[in-house]
Each structure stands twice: as structure tokens, then as C-alpha cells.
Design an enzyme around this catalytic site. Sequence first.
Site, PDB file in Angstrom:
ATOM      1  N   GLU A 372       0.832  -1.213   0.000  1.00 11.46           N
ATOM      2  CA  GLU A 372       0.000   0.000   0.000  1.00 11.46           C
ATOM      3  C   GLU A 372       0.869   1.266   0.000  1.00 11.46           C
ATOM      4  O   GLU A 372       0.557   2.255   0.648  1.00 11.46           O
ATOM      5  CB  GLU A 372      -0.947   0.032   1.212  1.00 11.46           C
ATOM      6  CG  GLU A 372      -1.690  -1.246   1.481  1.00 11.46           C
ATOM      7  CD  GLU A 372      -2.821  -1.502   0.506  1.00 11.46           C
ATOM      8  OE1 GLU A 372      -3.090  -0.637  -0.332  1.00 11.46           O
ATOM      9  OE2 GLU A 372      -3.430  -2.572   0.589  1.00 11.46           O
ATOM     10  N   PHE A 392       9.471  12.408  -7.796  1.00  6.17           N
ATOM     11  CA  PHE A 392       9.253  11.071  -8.366  1.00  6.17           C
ATOM     12  C   PHE A 392       9.866  10.935  -9.758  1.00  6.17           C
ATOM     13  O   PHE A 392      10.187   9.831 -10.185  1.00  6.17           O
ATOM     14  CB  PHE A 392       7.750  10.775  -8.459  1.00  6.17           C
ATOM     15  CG  PHE A 392       7.102  10.507  -7.131  1.00  6.17           C
ATOM     16  CD1 PHE A 392       7.145   9.255  -6.567  1.00  6.17           C
ATOM     17  CD2 PHE A 392       6.453  11.518  -6.449  1.00  6.17           C
ATOM     18  CE1 PHE A 392       6.554   8.998  -5.348  1.00  6.17           C
ATOM     19  CE2 PHE A 392       5.851  11.287  -5.224  1.00  6.17           C
ATOM     20  CZ  PHE A 392       5.917  10.024  -4.664  1.00  6.17           C
TER      21      PHE A 392
END
Length: 393
Positions: A372, A392
Site C-alpha cells: 500500500e 518522483f
Amino acid sequence: MSKKDLYEAPDYFVVDELLTDEHKLIRESARDWVKKEVSPIIEDYAQRAEFPKHLIKGLAEIGAFGPTIPVEYGGAGLDYIAYGILMQEIERGDSGIRSTASVQGSLVMYPIFTFGTEEQRKKFLPKLASGEMMGCFGLTEPDHGSNPSGMTANIKDAGSHYVLNGAKMWISNSPFADIAVVWAKDEEGKIRGLIVERGMEGFSTPETHNKWSLRASATGELVFDNVKIPKENIFPTIKGLKGPLSCLNQARYGIAWGALGAAMDCYDTALRYSKERVQFGKPIGGFQLQQKKLAEMITEITKGQLLVWRLGALKNENRATPEQISMAKRNSVETALNIAREARQMLGGMGITGEYPIMRHMMNLESVVTYEGTHDIHLLITGMDVTGLNAFS
């Protein structure tokens, strides 16, 4: 013969006063069930790496499957604090059992309720809520974990139906699931959600073996080889990553509460042991270094309790942001891992045996810190939120 479960939940800042009578009632029924049904058998099942399927009925009875789903669809119609409390009590017993409940409620029932048609809701939700039917969630692929947008699972329109191809892995509940909520790309490259049913030709769920973690939870793959998916099994309107990510938010919220349950169990075990274990003529709890460990544990647990309670209050008002949920998930799991490791040391050699739950919790949490959203990815989510800069890519 199994040891009696003597667990007493720590509540240093009287957080209980923030809970309603209904919350406490739900907690007591879940805690009693865990003490009676989970604690006596869980070490044995973990040692054998087997999922205790007979617990499914009890999980349904305490409302652990889709507790926030409306009553008309078989859910309990509870608020998010009640949902969190349930996950905390179940994970206090075992992370793997909580995973089973999280997947069923947050990753299967939630998307069917939120994105599904009325026919899909009526067909699946009551049976999922009662445990008559079990589900799993297919997002992660062998080559796409933290970057789900790169998925290669795909559906092609074949006129009267769609044809699904691809594979998913690290899927909790997959070996015994009756249905799978799966995310795949359509011919335009848009991510779509669909319901795959056990028995559809070309659909298989090989089990993942040799795990050191979540040993009492069933993990497997989802393999799709030209599986024909009826058009009524597609979620009609949701497209893109928003669908699966909103499901993960639900699950992460439950984990934020759940991991604290594991932390509380480790702390409670270490505290009791420190009063009973005598070395150098007195209980080890009387020595400074042991008190330092216990003091730090209860401090971090207390901070975590206040964080998840506030998050639950925001979630009830539909104001909790994904970034807030992300922070809470990461914090709770890191707290739990640190406490498990310190508690293990306090128990010395006994800490590695199945006579105490600590080593099992510690191994389980090594999965919880990854699934998760990994610890590092959640750090970057918070970092991007506070700076406005994307690390990212």
C-alpha cells in the site's frame, strides 16, 4: 496448550474519552473475538504458513468486511473511526488477518460500491459483507509496483465482451478469492476497473510460497490468459489511476490504525515481561535502559493514537487528504516496527519464539512497511506536499 491472551490496551492520554459508546462496544466485541478465536491459534497457523479460513465467518460477524458500506448493501454503516478501531484490534491479533479484512472492505467492496453499477452492488456486496464470497484486488504487477501507471495488463473490446490479458502479483486473498477487482488498460491506454469471477476460463490464481512474513495470510498471483469479461462486469465511468488510488487510500487509512494495534501488542507484551523477568535480583523493568525503551514505546504509541483519531475525525467529515493518510500510514508502520524490534530485545531469547507474538509481528510488519505504498514513497508524497516539488520523476 496456548497461553492465555492477557492483552490490555495502553491509553496514556485517555483517548477513550474521544470515542463514542458505539465505538467502544465495537472495540470490545472485536477484542473479545481476537482473544477467543485468533490468539490461541495464530502462532500455529503462522508456523505452518497457512491461512485460517475458518476465521472468515467471525470477521464478518464483528463487521470487519466493509464496515462503512451502507446497511442496504449488507455493510454495517459505521463511521471511519469504528472502521479504524476494528482494524487496530484485528491487527493486534495478526497483520495477515487484518490484511484479509482490509482487502475485502477497502479494495473490493469500496470500489464496487463507489464505481460499480447498481446491479454490481446488489450482486456482490451483500455476499462479500457476510463472507459468503471473498475478494482480492489486482493492481501490482511483476514489473510495476510503486509505478502502477506502467501496468501492462490490458483489455480489448471483442464486441459482446472484453478480453483480458496480463498478470498481477503479491495479491492478498488471491488463492481463495471468488472475485478479483482488477485494473487494466483499455485500447486507448486508459486504466479501467473490472470484476473477474472465479471459474472464468483462462483465469488462475497460483499461490505464493516461502514467505517469511504474513505467513498466516494467503498471497498469490492473478494470471489472465484471454479471459472473456462480460461488459456488465466493467466499472462504467471511472478511468485512470484515480480509481485504484482511491481504493488504496481506504486501505492505507485502515493500516494507519492497524499497525498501531501490532505496536500496542508488542508494548503490552514487553511491559508485562519486564515486571516478571528477574535478573540481578530484581525485575528487569526496574533497570534504566528497559524503562527508557518502554517510555519511548508508549510515547510513540500515544502520538500515533492521537494522529489516527484526528485522521478518522477528518475522514468522517470527508476532509482527510490522501497526503494526510499517507503520513499516518508511514508513521504508524515505522512506529510499530521500531517498537517490535525494541520489545524483541527486551524479551531476549524468548523474543524469537512463538511463545510470544513479537517476532511474528515484526516479520509481518516488514510486509506492511512495503505494501500500500512503501515507506520511501510515502516520504516522497509528504515531501511533495510540503514543497510543491515532484521528486518522483
